[in-house]
Motif scaffolding. Structure first.
Motif, PDB file in Angstrom:
ATOM      1  N   CYS A  87      67.784  -2.555  19.279  1.00 44.68           N
ATOM      2  CA  CYS A  87      68.809  -2.902  20.264  1.00 44.68           C
ATOM      3  C   CYS A  87      69.443  -1.644  20.850  1.00 44.68           C
ATOM      4  O   CYS A  87      69.623  -1.525  22.067  1.00 44.68           O
ATOM      5  N   GLU A  88      69.792  -0.696  19.978  1.00 47.49           N
ATOM      6  CA  GLU A  88      70.392   0.550  20.457  1.00 47.49           C
ATOM      7  C   GLU A  88      69.402   1.353  21.281  1.00 47.49           C
ATOM      8  O   GLU A  88      69.759   1.947  22.312  1.00 47.49           O
ATOM      9  N   ARG A  89      68.160   1.363  20.869  1.00 53.47           N
ATOM     10  CA  ARG A  89      67.111   2.050  21.629  1.00 53.47           C
ATOM     11  C   ARG A  89      66.960   1.417  23.007  1.00 53.47           C
ATOM     12  O   ARG A  89      66.829   2.109  24.017  1.00 53.47           O
ATOM     13  N   GLY A  90      66.966   0.086  23.048  1.00 50.65           N
ATOM     14  CA  GLY A  90      66.826  -0.602  24.328  1.00 50.65           C
ATOM     15  C   GLY A  90      67.959  -0.280  25.288  1.00 50.65           C
ATOM     16  O   GLY A  90      67.734  -0.105  26.494  1.00 50.65           O
ATOM     17  N   LYS A  91      69.174  -0.209  24.777  1.00 53.87           N
ATOM     18  CA  LYS A  91      70.321   0.145  25.632  1.00 53.87           C
ATOM     19  C   LYS A  91      70.158   1.557  26.194  1.00 53.87           C
ATOM     20  O   LYS A  91      70.476   1.822  27.365  1.00 53.87           O
ATOM     21  N   ARG A  92      69.661   2.458  25.348  1.00 55.91           N
ATOM     22  CA  ARG A  92      69.461   3.843  25.793  1.00 55.91           C
ATOM     23  C   ARG A  92      68.382   3.925  26.865  1.00 55.91           C
ATOM     24  O   ARG A  92      68.521   4.647  27.855  1.00 55.91           O
ATOM     25  N   VAL A  93      67.300   3.162  26.678  1.00 53.18           N
ATOM     26  CA  VAL A  93      66.227   3.131  27.681  1.00 53.18           C
ATOM     27  C   VAL A  93      66.743   2.543  28.977  1.00 53.18           C
ATOM     28  O   VAL A  93      66.381   2.983  30.078  1.00 53.18           O
ATOM     29  N   LEU A  94      67.603   1.551  28.889  1.00 55.27           N
ATOM     30  CA  LEU A  94      68.172   0.925  30.081  1.00 55.27           C
ATOM     31  C   LEU A  94      69.004   1.929  30.880  1.00 55.27           C
ATOM     32  O   LEU A  94      69.005   1.919  32.121  1.00 55.27           O
ATOM     33  N   ARG A  95      69.701   2.805  30.162  1.00 55.75           N
ATOM     34  CA  ARG A  95      70.538   3.803  30.840  1.00 55.75           C
ATOM     35  C   ARG A  95      69.719   4.967  31.390  1.00 55.75           C
ATOM     36  O   ARG A  95      69.952   5.446  32.495  1.00 55.75           O
ATOM     37  N   ARG A  96      68.729   5.433  30.614  1.00 56.00           N
ATOM     38  CA  ARG A  96      68.042   6.680  30.959  1.00 56.00           C
ATOM     39  C   ARG A  96      66.590   6.499  31.390  1.00 56.00           C
ATOM     40  O   ARG A  96      65.991   7.420  31.934  1.00 56.00           O
ATOM     41  N   GLY A  97      66.024   5.350  31.072  1.00 50.79           N
ATOM     42  CA  GLY A  97      64.608   5.157  31.335  1.00 50.79           C
ATOM     43  C   GLY A  97      63.779   5.584  30.139  1.00 50.79           C
ATOM     44  O   GLY A  97      64.242   6.328  29.279  1.00 50.79           O
ATOM     45  N   SER A  98      62.554   5.101  30.085  1.00 51.22           N
ATOM     46  CA  SER A  98      61.653   5.452  28.988  1.00 51.22           C
ATOM     47  C   SER A  98      60.511   6.301  29.539  1.00 51.22           C
ATOM     48  O   SER A  98      60.268   6.326  30.745  1.00 51.22           O
ATOM     49  N   PRO A  99      59.796   7.006  28.685  1.00 50.96           N
ATOM     50  CA  PRO A  99      58.644   7.788  29.155  1.00 50.96           C
ATOM     51  C   PRO A  99      57.647   6.940  29.927  1.00 50.96           C
ATOM     52  O   PRO A  99      57.008   7.425  30.860  1.00 50.96           O
ATOM     53  N   ARG A 100      57.512   5.688  29.551  1.00 55.58           N
ATOM     54  CA  ARG A 100      56.582   4.800  30.273  1.00 55.58           C
ATOM     55  C   ARG A 100      56.961   4.691  31.743  1.00 55.58           C
ATOM     56  O   ARG A 100      56.111   4.601  32.617  1.00 55.58           O
TER      57      ARG A 100
END
Length: 495
Positions: free
Chosen positions: A414-427
């Motif tokens: 969940c915390e990882r998902g929030k971070r990806v939502l804010r910053r984007g993921s490598p994908r």
């Protein structure tokens, strides 16, 4: 059952007399012929709870050797605290109605008898081995104080904690090995083997707990010098050896990454590399071949093919899952240390390479964790023979490991998902330039949300796995925390 309960033999009487210690004193606090009466239970329900402990509750991490317990119990020399502890832990896996209320009754009787035994042992000798086994089975149990004694509650907060278990075990080891006259534990069946099993059980319990809580272990490195690393003969011997070897790695992680220096300056890259190598070596050499993870050509975990009858039908999947989840927890704890303390920059690129390696291992661990949680939901534990009376998910059998690690992975994703939502993921951020349209900004945002929705699906997978631990009342509290975390994630995604 009364006919099976025998008085100590003449040989035992003579042995105690020759040591100058009355047998009655040595057996003080041992089980009477009808311990169920004090809990307002019938004999059949009480006996079913004892059987259920060894059939279900104690399978993943045994605290006591089963045949030794039954030998002592039937001979009337088993500690009352241990009898009530075993029945308490086994009660959820019986077909009796109102098992939670009956379990609490047994828990309160355990506490009462353990504190009585503690008072008797003060200033005389080491605490009895079977009382220590009882404490190991019941450590950090949450009592229903509405029906308990206030004094017992206050004493329990001092003497029934993890720290008390560790200190009492160390004290027992020291006194038992240094005493000129054998202690009352010598009366117990297979006492030496049980003492060794108990020590390494507490050692492992403390190693993983210290790593989870980022605290130093109370067991010194040299404390095990007088105790054989060889675990007693047991049906799960190779499995327990593998758990112990993982516990040793968990201690090494704490000693390397949870220090005053790392908290001030960050984690050393070479320490992280060493730990990853140790975990790889455990997987290749210390984990028994029949419990190792298999992967297909794409690197995905292979499902377990189980076609063995009776208890073996759930024993191997349970042992595999516990080992793999404990290993996953080690990788996640390394990631947590790096996330909290950062990485020391000792050379160009070294800190960045280490951080990326840690992130990769954590993501792969979570990916494996999803597969494992699915398997644990699919496999169920039933009666040894004949038609099953009731099935239990494997997560239900090991709440302190399987359920709690799955809950931790749910929080992390969940915390990882929030971070990806804010910053984007490598994908998303590393998409090839030729595939980026001019108006890619909105599309990348949509793609990011799509990726994050996958994170939510994974979080819910873990949450649903936790929910299968239905035999334990505190599972509801865990689910409530997970539901709040997932709801917070949903809200972030909707914005």
């Amino acid at each position: 059952m009364d006919s099976d309960l025998q008085s100590p033999t003449e040989g035992e009487q003579a042995a105690r007399d020759s040591k100058g210690e009355p047998l009655e004193e040595a057996l003080a606090g041992s089980a009477p012929q009808e311990p169920w009466i004090a809990c307002n239970l019938d004999e059949a329900t009480f006996d079913a709870a004892l059987q259920a402990y060894f059939g279900f509750a104690g399978v993943h991490l045994p605290v006591i050797i089963e045949d030794a317990f039954w030998q002592d119990y039937r001979a009337g020399r088993c500690s009352l605290a241990l009898v009530y502890a075993i029945a308490c832990r086994g009660m959820p896996f019986t077909a009796t109605p109102d098992s939670w209320e009956k379990q609490q009754r047994l828990a309160l009787k355990f506490r009462e008898k353990f504190l009585e035994a503690q008072q008797l042992s003060t200033g005389k000798s080491a605490i009895r081995l079977d009382d220590l086994e009882a404490l190991a089975a019941m450590v950090n149990w949450t009592y229903d104080e509405a029906h308990g004694s206030r004094l017992h509650s206050q004493l329990g907060s001092l003497f029934l904690t993890h720290e008390s278990l560790v200190l009492a075990t160390l004290q027992s080891q020291t006194q038992e090995y240094n005493m000129a006259k054998p202690a009352s534990s010598d009366l117990l069946a297979r006492s030496e083997e049980r003492r060794t099993l108990l020590f390494w059980h507490v050692y492992g319990l403390d190693a993983f707990r210290s790593l989870d809580q980022k605290t130093m272990s109370r067991i010194p490195d040299g404390e095990n010098d007088g105790v054989s690393r060889k675990l007693p003969r047991h049906d799960s011997g190779s499995y327990l050896d593998a758990v112990l070897n993982l516990a040793i790695i968990a201690r090494e992680i704490s000693q390397a990454l949870v220090t005053v220096n790392t908290k001030r300056k960050g984690v050393k890259p070479r320490d992280v590399t060493t730990i990853h190598e140790r975990l790889r070596r455990w997987q290749k050499h210390d984990c028994p071949l029949h419990l190792c993870r298999g992967r297909d050509g794409k690197g995905r975990l292979l499902p377990l093919a189980i076609d063995e009858p009776s208890k073996a039908q759930f024993l191997r999947p349970l042992q595999c899952s516990i080992l793999w989840l404990l290993e996953i927890n080690c990788y996640m704890q390394v990631e947590d240390c790096v996330s909290q303390y950062g990485v020391q920059s000792e050379a160009p690129f070294e800190a960045e390479m280490t951080a990326l390696r840690v992130e990769f291992e954590a993501l792969r661990a979570v990916h494996d964790g999803v597969e494992i949680s699915r398997w644990m939901k699919q496999h169920s534990a039933t009666a040894d023979r004949g038609a099953p009376v009731q099935g239990y998910s494997l997560i239900d059998l090991a709440p302190s490991i399987a359920r709690d690690i799955c809950a931790g992975l749910c929080f992390w994703i969940c915390e990882r998902g929030k971070r990806v939502l804010r910053r984007g993921s490598p994908r998303v951020t590393n998409i090839h330039p030729q595939n980026r349209p001019q108006e890619a900004k909105d599309e990348l945002k949509d793609q990011r949300k799509q990726d994050v929705s996958d994170y939510i699906s994974v979080a819910k997978e873990f949450r649903n796995a936790v929910a299968t631990a239905t035999s334990h009342r505190d599972t509801q509290c865990v689910l409530e925390r997970l539901d709040k975390q997932i709801a917070s994630f949903d809200e972030a995604l909707a914005q």
